[in-house]
Design a protein around this motif. Structure first.
Motif, PDB file in Angstrom:
ATOM      1  N   ASP A 306       0.835  -1.213   0.000  1.00 23.79           N
ATOM      2  CA  ASP A 306       0.000   0.000   0.000  1.00 23.79           C
ATOM      3  C   ASP A 306       0.868   1.260   0.000  1.00 23.79           C
ATOM      4  N   TRP A 307       1.940   1.200   0.750  1.00 17.02           N
ATOM      5  CA  TRP A 307       2.857   2.347   0.819  1.00 17.02           C
ATOM      6  C   TRP A 307       3.483   2.615  -0.556  1.00 17.02           C
ATOM      7  N   LEU A 308       3.915   1.550  -1.223  1.00 14.33           N
ATOM      8  CA  LEU A 308       4.512   1.718  -2.556  1.00 14.33           C
ATOM      9  C   LEU A 308       3.487   2.287  -3.537  1.00 14.33           C
ATOM     10  N   ALA A 309       2.272   1.748  -3.493  1.00 16.98           N
ATOM     11  CA  ALA A 309       1.239   2.206  -4.425  1.00 16.98           C
ATOM     12  C   ALA A 309       0.940   3.691  -4.189  1.00 16.98           C
ATOM     13  N   THR A 310       0.885   4.078  -2.922  1.00 19.02           N
ATOM     14  CA  THR A 310       0.605   5.492  -2.610  1.00 19.02           C
ATOM     15  C   THR A 310       1.748   6.382  -3.077  1.00 19.02           C
ATOM     16  N   GLN A 311       2.981   5.948  -2.793  1.00 19.01           N
ATOM     17  CA  GLN A 311       4.130   6.781  -3.195  1.00 19.01           C
ATOM     18  C   GLN A 311       4.162   6.936  -4.713  1.00 19.01           C
ATOM     19  N   TYR A 312       3.833   5.880  -5.420  1.00 18.32           N
ATOM     20  CA  TYR A 312       3.904   5.922  -6.888  1.00 18.32           C
ATOM     21  C   TYR A 312       2.802   6.819  -7.442  1.00 18.32           C
ATOM     22  N   ARG A 313       1.604   6.657  -6.888  1.00 15.88           N
ATOM     23  CA  ARG A 313       0.482   7.449  -7.411  1.00 15.88           C
ATOM     24  C   ARG A 313       0.672   8.925  -7.082  1.00 15.88           C
ATOM     25  N   ASP A 314       1.185   9.220  -5.898  1.00 15.86           N
ATOM     26  CA  ASP A 314       1.358  10.631  -5.506  1.00 15.86           C
ATOM     27  C   ASP A 314       2.626  11.232  -6.090  1.00 15.86           C
ATOM     28  N   ARG A 315       3.566  10.357  -6.541  1.00 15.82           N
ATOM     29  CA  ARG A 315       4.876  10.815  -7.040  1.00 15.82           C
ATOM     30  C   ARG A 315       5.459  11.860  -6.094  1.00 15.82           C
ATOM     31  N   ARG A 316       5.539  11.494  -4.823  1.00 17.72           N
ATOM     32  CA  ARG A 316       5.976  12.453  -3.836  1.00 17.72           C
ATOM     33  C   ARG A 316       7.398  12.938  -4.122  1.00 17.72           C
ATOM     34  N   ALA A 317       7.551  14.230  -4.274  1.00 18.37           N
ATOM     35  CA  ALA A 317       8.857  14.791  -4.627  1.00 18.37           C
ATOM     36  C   ALA A 317       9.887  14.397  -3.576  1.00 18.37           C
ATOM     37  N   GLY A 318      11.025  13.946  -4.044  1.00 17.89           N
ATOM     38  CA  GLY A 318      12.122  13.690  -3.111  1.00 17.89           C
ATOM     39  C   GLY A 318      12.117  12.300  -2.527  1.00 17.89           C
ATOM     40  N   TRP A 319      10.979  11.584  -2.591  1.00 17.93           N
ATOM     41  CA  TRP A 319      10.998  10.253  -1.974  1.00 17.93           C
ATOM     42  C   TRP A 319      11.704   9.265  -2.897  1.00 17.93           C
ATOM     43  N   PRO A 320      12.613   8.486  -2.385  1.00 17.78           N
ATOM     44  CA  PRO A 320      13.439   7.652  -3.262  1.00 17.78           C
ATOM     45  C   PRO A 320      12.822   6.327  -3.678  1.00 17.78           C
ATOM     46  N   LEU A 321      11.712   6.340  -4.422  1.00 19.76           N
ATOM     47  CA  LEU A 321      11.279   5.100  -5.062  1.00 19.76           C
ATOM     48  C   LEU A 321      12.350   4.737  -6.091  1.00 19.76           C
ATOM     49  N   PRO A 322      12.561   3.453  -6.358  1.00 16.44           N
ATOM     50  CA  PRO A 322      13.647   3.091  -7.268  1.00 16.44           C
ATOM     51  C   PRO A 322      13.522   3.790  -8.625  1.00 16.44           C
ATOM     52  N   ALA A 323      14.641   4.336  -9.088  1.00 16.28           N
ATOM     53  CA  ALA A 323      14.654   5.003 -10.391  1.00 16.28           C
ATOM     54  C   ALA A 323      14.621   3.952 -11.498  1.00 16.28           C
ATOM     55  N   VAL A 324      14.195   4.370 -12.713  1.00 15.46           N
ATOM     56  CA  VAL A 324      14.099   3.390 -13.806  1.00 15.46           C
ATOM     57  C   VAL A 324      15.462   2.786 -14.149  1.00 15.46           C
ATOM     58  N   ASP A 325      16.536   3.537 -13.888  1.00 12.40           N
ATOM     59  CA  ASP A 325      17.863   2.996 -14.200  1.00 12.40           C
ATOM     60  C   ASP A 325      18.579   2.459 -12.954  1.00 12.40           C
ATOM     61  N   ASP A 326      17.832   2.233 -11.895  1.00  5.57           N
ATOM     62  CA  ASP A 326      18.428   1.674 -10.680  1.00  5.57           C
ATOM     63  C   ASP A 326      19.100   0.345 -11.028  1.00  5.57           C
ATOM     64  N   PRO A 327      20.391   0.174 -10.691  1.00  7.22           N
ATOM     65  CA  PRO A 327      21.094  -1.034 -11.141  1.00  7.22           C
ATOM     66  C   PRO A 327      20.538  -2.331 -10.574  1.00  7.22           C
ATOM     67  N   PHE A 328      19.867  -2.279  -9.430  1.00  8.80           N
ATOM     68  CA  PHE A 328      19.255  -3.496  -8.895  1.00  8.80           C
ATOM     69  C   PHE A 328      17.946  -3.810  -9.625  1.00  8.80           C
ATOM     70  N   PHE A 329      17.099  -2.787  -9.801  1.00 13.64           N
ATOM     71  CA  PHE A 329      15.761  -3.023 -10.336  1.00 13.64           C
ATOM     72  C   PHE A 329      15.709  -3.084 -11.863  1.00 13.64           C
ATOM     73  N   ALA A 330      16.551  -2.284 -12.535  1.00 12.38           N
ATOM     74  CA  ALA A 330      16.413  -2.174 -14.000  1.00 12.38           C
ATOM     75  C   ALA A 330      16.448  -3.536 -14.703  1.00 12.38           C
ATOM     76  N   PRO A 331      17.404  -4.425 -14.387  1.00 10.73           N
ATOM     77  CA  PRO A 331      17.416  -5.713 -15.114  1.00 10.73           C
ATOM     78  C   PRO A 331      16.201  -6.577 -14.794  1.00 10.73           C
ATOM     79  N   LEU A 332      15.572  -6.335 -13.655  1.00 14.23           N
ATOM     80  CA  LEU A 332      14.420  -7.155 -13.262  1.00 14.23           C
ATOM     81  C   LEU A 332      13.104  -6.594 -13.818  1.00 14.23           C
ATOM     82  N   MET A 333      13.186  -5.435 -14.485  1.00 13.77           N
ATOM     83  CA  MET A 333      11.959  -4.777 -14.946  1.00 13.77           C
ATOM     84  C   MET A 333      12.123  -4.299 -16.381  1.00 13.77           C
TER      85      MET A 333
END
Ligand SMILES: NC(=O)c1ccc[n+]([C@@H]2O[C@H](COP(=O)([O-])OP(=O)(O)OC[C@H]3O[C@@H](n4cnc5c(N)ncnc54)[C@H](OP(=O)(O)O)[C@@H]3O)[C@@H](O)[C@H]2O)c1
Length: 360
Positions: A306-333
């Motif tokens: 729920d926290w992730l969904a809220t952060q993503y929908r609100d796109r809260r400025a400054g909150w560090p949701l993984p970036a699209v080029d995050d080296p951990f997440f990018a290959p998995l997505m």
């Protein structure tokens, strides 16, 4: 009122622990590098925040001056950082060092961050051999375990009551690496297909931050020098987690199960829970001490979803949701690689590239 200081306390473990201690009547202070990362719910509970980089010894001394009943160190990853805190422990009633199952080695010396995965004979107890302490390569994948062992040794040998808690894969809201993001983002992006390597049957033992918080409360009441594993009571598969995320977020996708590894460098279908068999921690020592998990994986992960969904929908400025080029997440997505494989399978009935198309 008992008082606790939590260093690196604005992430998943610090958040859950501060909240639990507050509910039990403690006053709590947390530190972190960025005030922007201090969770609002903690501020609402009266938790105090101070900026303190864990490598700034002078600042740490100032923040810890006056001591407390409990120190929970979530940001100690090297012997040098452990020495800095060890000097201060005379003014703390007891200390908890958050460590990791990455310290364990199998009979061949393999560990969770070695190129070849380890193979253990069953659930790992605290007496399982660990890597040798080594201060080189701090900050690298390979150096994580040896540096953690070195930090553990410094604190276990410093003469004060220190509980070392070895966690598995941590999940919880405010995590800086919320692994469930790989499914949550896909569900929020309404992806119609989900590839899962190894038929989705790989898995892993996870540790809810709220379960760590439960054990912290237990050890805080029984100060001693000890090492304890901490993990959830169950071990989900990647398929279990995918089902849970999709159903919780009201989405459905067609599961495209791949036998073995996914194709290409993109390794389509890989997830953070691909271990087969999973690496499982034996938590009987913690249970004997009085640890009672708050819940299993499915119950405890919902808050993070729920926290992730809220952060993503609100796109809260400054909150560090993984970036699209995050080296951990990018290959998995890698949506582009998945779409290519879908197109390939559509054009080659019976499968292409040697990868079996799942039965309808
Ligand atoms: N996450 C896992 O899967 C896992 C598994 C086993 C063990 N552990 C151990 O758990 C601890 C991390 O806890 P977590 O999972 O709650 O982490 P997290 O969600 O990644 O949060 C990290 C916390 O540490 C702070 N921090 C990071 N670097 C810092 C530094 N140099 N100085 C001061 N604060 C710093 C962050 O604040 P800022 O954002 O302001 O920097 C944040 O409060 C580590 O000791 C790690 O070895 C984690």
């Amino acid at each position: 009122v008992p008082h606790a200081l939590i260093t690196g306390g604005t992430g998943a473990i610090g958040f859950a622990t501060a909240r639990r201690l507050c509910a039990a009547g403690w006053s709590v202070a947390v530190t972190g590098r960025s005030a922007a990362h201090f969770p609002e719910p903690l501020a609402e509970l009266g938790v105090r925040f101070t900026v303190c980089d864990r490598d700034d010894s002078a600042r740490l001394r100032a923040v810890a001056a006056g001591g407390a009943d409990l120190l929970v160190d979530c940001a100690c990853k090297t012997a040098a950082q452990a020495h800095d805190v060890a000097e201060l422990l005379g003014s703390f009633g007891s200390t908890v060092l958050i460590s990791s199952r990455a310290v364990y080695v199998d009979a061949q010396g393999r560990h969770l961050n070695s190129d070849e995965p380890p193979s253990f004979d069953g659930p790992i107890g605290e007496s399982q051999p660990t890597l040798r302490p080594d201060g080189s390569a701090a900050g690298t994948r390979e150096g994580y375990g040896p540096n953690k062992v070195a930090a553990e040794r410094v604190l276990l040998d410093c003469g004060y009551p220190v509980s070392v808690l070895r966690a598995s894969k941590v999940h919880g809201s405010w995590s800086r690496r919320p692994r469930e993001w790989v499914f949550v983002k896909r569900a929020l992006d309404r992806r119609r297909h989900l590839f899962l390597a190894g038929n989705g049957r790989g898995g892993d033992h996870c540790t809810a931050a709220v379960n760590i918080a439960a054990l912290v409360e237990v050890v805080a009441g029984q100060p001693s020098r000890r090492v304890l594993n901490v993990a959830d009571p169950d071990v989900p598969t990647a398929l279990d987690i995918a089902h849970l995320v999709a159903s919780h977020l009201g989405h459905s996708w067609e599961e495209m199960l791949i036998e073995g590894d996914g194709p290409g460098e993109a390794a389509v279908g890989r997830t953070p829970w691909d271990l087969c068999p999973p690496v499982v921690l034996d938590t009987s020592a913690a249970l004997e001490l009085g640890y009672r998990p708050v819940g299993g994986y499915a119950e405890t992960v919902i808050e993070e979803l729920d926290w992730l969904a809220t952060q993503y929908r609100d796109r809260r400025a400054g909150w560090p949701l993984p970036a699209v080029d995050d080296p951990f997440f990018a290959p998995l997505m890698n949506y582009a690689a998945e779409d290519s494989l879908l197109a390939l399978w559509a054009s080659q009935p019976g499968g292409g590239d040697g990868f079996k198309r799942p039965s309808p």
